[in-house]
Scaffold this active site. Structure first.
Site, mmCIF file in Angstrom:
data_model
loop_
_atom_site.group_PDB
_atom_site.id
_atom_site.type_symbol
_atom_site.label_atom_id
_atom_site.label_comp_id
_atom_site.label_asym_id
_atom_site.label_seq_id
_atom_site.Cartn_x
_atom_site.Cartn_y
_atom_site.Cartn_z
ATOM 1 N N ASN A 1 39.360 -14.335 44.090
ATOM 2 C CA ASN A 1 39.367 -13.485 42.893
ATOM 3 C C ASN A 1 40.803 -13.275 42.422
ATOM 4 O O ASN A 1 41.698 -13.017 43.232
ATOM 5 C CB ASN A 1 38.747 -12.133 43.283
ATOM 6 C CG ASN A 1 38.410 -11.239 42.111
ATOM 7 O OD1 ASN A 1 37.717 -11.668 41.192
ATOM 8 N ND2 ASN A 1 38.877 -10.012 42.130
ATOM 9 N N GLU B 1 35.959 -8.093 36.818
ATOM 10 C CA GLU B 1 36.581 -6.777 36.576
ATOM 11 C C GLU B 1 36.869 -6.590 35.087
ATOM 12 O O GLU B 1 37.907 -6.065 34.697
ATOM 13 C CB GLU B 1 37.892 -6.646 37.371
ATOM 14 C CG GLU B 1 37.726 -6.874 38.850
ATOM 15 C CD GLU B 1 39.000 -6.697 39.657
ATOM 16 O OE1 GLU B 1 40.006 -6.175 39.123
ATOM 17 O OE2 GLU B 1 38.996 -7.088 40.832
ATOM 18 N N ASP C 1 37.658 -5.628 31.551
ATOM 19 C CA ASP C 1 37.937 -4.530 30.635
ATOM 20 C C ASP C 1 38.898 -5.044 29.569
ATOM 21 O O ASP C 1 39.699 -5.942 29.833
ATOM 22 C CB ASP C 1 38.419 -3.238 31.319
ATOM 23 C CG ASP C 1 39.635 -3.387 32.207
ATOM 24 O OD1 ASP C 1 40.284 -4.446 32.187
ATOM 25 O OD2 ASP C 1 39.958 -2.414 32.930
ATOM 26 N N HIS D 1 41.118 -8.670 32.975
ATOM 27 C CA HIS D 1 41.705 -7.449 32.400
ATOM 28 C C HIS D 1 42.506 -7.866 31.172
ATOM 29 O O HIS D 1 43.574 -8.464 31.295
ATOM 30 C CB HIS D 1 42.630 -6.775 33.415
ATOM 31 C CG HIS D 1 41.928 -6.304 34.649
ATOM 32 N ND1 HIS D 1 40.973 -5.305 34.611
ATOM 33 C CD2 HIS D 1 42.012 -6.686 35.940
ATOM 34 C CE1 HIS D 1 40.521 -5.088 35.842
ATOM 35 N NE2 HIS D 1 41.132 -5.922 36.663
ATOM 36 N N GLU E 1 44.031 -12.027 44.555
ATOM 37 C CA GLU E 1 45.385 -12.035 43.966
ATOM 38 C C GLU E 1 46.459 -12.657 44.860
ATOM 39 O O GLU E 1 47.522 -12.078 45.068
ATOM 40 C CB GLU E 1 45.796 -10.602 43.595
ATOM 41 C CG GLU E 1 44.854 -9.951 42.607
ATOM 42 C CD GLU E 1 45.315 -8.555 42.182
ATOM 43 O OE1 GLU E 1 46.322 -8.061 42.717
ATOM 44 O OE2 GLU E 1 44.661 -7.977 41.295
HETATM 45 C C1 XIL Z 1 42.262 -0.693 40.734
HETATM 46 C C2 XIL Z 1 41.397 0.552 40.661
HETATM 47 O O1 XIL Z 1 40.638 0.486 39.487
HETATM 48 C C3 XIL Z 1 42.256 1.782 40.651
HETATM 49 O O2 XIL Z 1 41.439 2.963 40.758
HETATM 50 C C4 XIL Z 1 43.234 1.745 41.812
HETATM 51 O O3 XIL Z 1 44.112 2.841 41.705
HETATM 52 C C5 XIL Z 1 44.029 0.468 41.811
HETATM 53 O O4 XIL Z 1 43.134 -0.622 41.837
HETATM 54 N N1 XIL Z 1 42.687 -5.751 40.431
HETATM 55 C C6 XIL Z 1 41.782 -5.475 41.408
HETATM 56 C C7 XIL Z 1 41.196 -4.119 41.506
HETATM 57 O O5 XIL Z 1 41.346 -6.389 42.139
HETATM 58 O O6 XIL Z 1 40.903 -3.762 42.826
HETATM 59 C C8 XIL Z 1 42.106 -3.077 40.886
HETATM 60 O O7 XIL Z 1 41.434 -1.820 40.900
HETATM 61 C C9 XIL Z 1 42.501 -3.501 39.496
HETATM 62 C C10 XIL Z 1 43.236 -4.797 39.505
#
Ligand code: XIL
Length: 462
Positions: free
Chosen positions: A214, A280, A282, A251, A171
């Site tokens: 990422n 990641e 979802d 996401h 990020e």
């Molecule tokens: C999130 C986790 O799922 C949570 O439990 C935590 O509180 C915050 O981080 N991008 C990422 C992940 O790269 O590491 C994040 O994970 C979600 C967004």
């Protein structure tokens, strides 16, 4: 079978567990008459891991160490997934909460679980502005550089040989239309070169790890952030900065839906020569609309040979970081959701969900292909579908043509296409088949100069 190219000779990404499902693909001979037969038979895979593996991909989940004691959680994880990412335990604040004091105990529990199950381990994440302990924020330039490189070195050495892919930097770009770097302590103190420094350090520590950049909101090809990340990766590749992979967090929600051109984005990055991973995933929602979006993301990965796998950001909705969005594949009681079945079926599997094999346990079918006619610019193909020893209620298979070929007509089936237009999924449009019964469907392929026979996927029966 499509295979994700393996860029580095590190740990295998795809879990090595041998499961019971067997897939055979027999490519027949080219006869004098020009008949090409390809037959695929399958007892279709009934878990995400097996179905993904049959496609040369991994299927992973983010895991919280504290949940591993819950038997339903662990049973679902172990049954369905062959790759694991620590949801939080490998972040900087977890591993080095105070300067020089590393605590690997929680992360090691996840690593150990993955190892005991023969699962791959993704490393998430070495350098990120978030979940960063306060002491790092307060360092001056030289100290920060030393601390960053030391953190990368110590963590990567600890997991050398266990972690196949590392999110080296997470990020680093801003949202919105600027395409600018995010204003982090790394950017402020070290300037633009901090990202490449992190990658160079990572390569020098573990030359076998797949090194990923990422990020999120990098899904729509035309967005400023996607373009900015693309430009950075293109620059790294052209200057020999060691980067192997781009991770797409993925996401999604209604304000940020799966873009129409997702496959284009993945392909364009892949065309730079890097692996792409969905890291990641979802998707907020429920029912069929969520299922369709999950199916679309899965299809986009399958359509890009350099897309090596998908990780969903958790096992069950009840522990999701956005649980109110119910964004995952299993509900709070570990029941497989429609989204799960969409992913499994897009991967070529069927049944599944851990339901102990409902009433279609013996359902099976096979497919074979022959060319039936050929003209100057096109040919007709016929696929024969045969049921196994049990009656089947429905069947489906895929026909993949080879660009610039295009399918211009089909008959006797219900076709749908992936976003690339090259993969046609054909489903029965008139019910099933009796035990040992057969049927066929046909199609016309505009050759556009390429006369290669289409490739059949396995046959899925239910
Ligand atoms: C999130 C986790 O799922 C949570 O439990 C935590 O509180 C915050 O981080 N991008 C990422 C992940 O790269 O590491 C994040 O994970 C979600 C967004």
């Amino acid at each position: 079978m499509s295979t994700a190219h393996q860029r580095r000779s590190g740990p295998r990404r795809v879990g090595s567990r041998i499961r019971t499902a067997v897939v055979t693909a027999v490519v027949g001979a080219l006869t004098a008459g020009g008949l090409v037969a390809t037959a695929g038979t399958a007892s279709a895979q009934s878990t995400l891991a097996d179905a993904a593996e049959a496609q040369g991909r991994y299927f992973g989940a983010a895991v919280a160490a504290g949940r591993l004691g819950e038997s339903d959680y662990t049973a679902t994880l172990d049954r369905e997934f062959n790759s694991v990412t620590a949801e939080n335990s490998m972040k900087w604040e977890s591993l080095q909460p105070s300067r020089g004091n590393f605590d690997f105990s929680t992360a090691d529990r996840i690593a150990e679980h993955a190892r005991s199950q023969g699962m791959d381990l993704r490393g998430h994440t070495l350098v990120w502005h978030s979940q960063l302990p306060g002491w790092v924020e307060n360092l001056g330039t030289n100290d920060l550089r030393t601390a960053m490189n030391n953190h990368i070195t110590t963590v990567m050495e600890h997991y050398q040989g266990q972690v196949g892919s590392w999110d080296v930097v997470n990020e680093a770009f801003q949202d919105g239309g600027s395409g600018a770097r995010r204003d982090s302590v790394f950017q402020r103190r070290l300037g633009n070169s901090w990202i490449e420094e992190a990658f160079r350090t990572a390569r020098s520590v573990d030359p076998n790890a797949t090194l990923c950049y990422n990020d999120y909101n990098t899904d729509a090809w035309n967005s400023a952030k996607t373009q900015a990340v693309y430009d950075m990766v293109a620059d790294f590749v052209s200057r020999g900065v060691p980067i192997d992979c781009v991770g797409f967090q993925a996401h999604f929600n209604s304000g940020n839906p799966v873009p129409e051109n997702y496959h284009t984005t993945l392909q364009n990055f892949a065309d730079l020569g890097v692996e792409v991973q969905i890291t990641e995933l979802d998707i907020a929602g429920s029912g069929e609309s969520q299922a369709q979006q999950y199916g679309g993301v899965t299809q986009a990965c399958l359509a890009v040979s350099a897309c090596s796998g998908i990780t969903v950001w958790g096992v069950t909705d009840k522990y999701s970081w956005r649980s109110e969005d119910t964004p995952l594949l299993f509900d709070g009681d570990y029941n497989a959701k429609p989204a799960y079945h969409a992913v499994l079926e897009t991967l070529g599997g069927s049944g599944g969900g851990g339901g102990g094999g409902g009433d279609d346990g013996d359902a099976a079918c096979t497919v074979s292909y022959e060319q039936t006619q050929r003209w100057g610019d096109r040919f007709n193909g016929r696929v024969t579908v045969r049921a196994g020893d049990a009656a089947i209620g429905s069947w489906s298979t895929t026909v993949t043509v080879h660009p610039p070929q295009e399918i211009s007509a089909t008959w006797n089936g219900d076709p749908s296409w992936d976003s690339s237009g090259d993969v046609m999924t054909m489903r029965s449009d008139s019910g099933g088949l009796p035990a040992g019964g057969q049927t066929s469907f046909g199609f016309t392929v505009m050759a556009n100069g390429n006369w290669a026979a289409p490739t059949l996927g396995s046959c899925t029966a239910s």
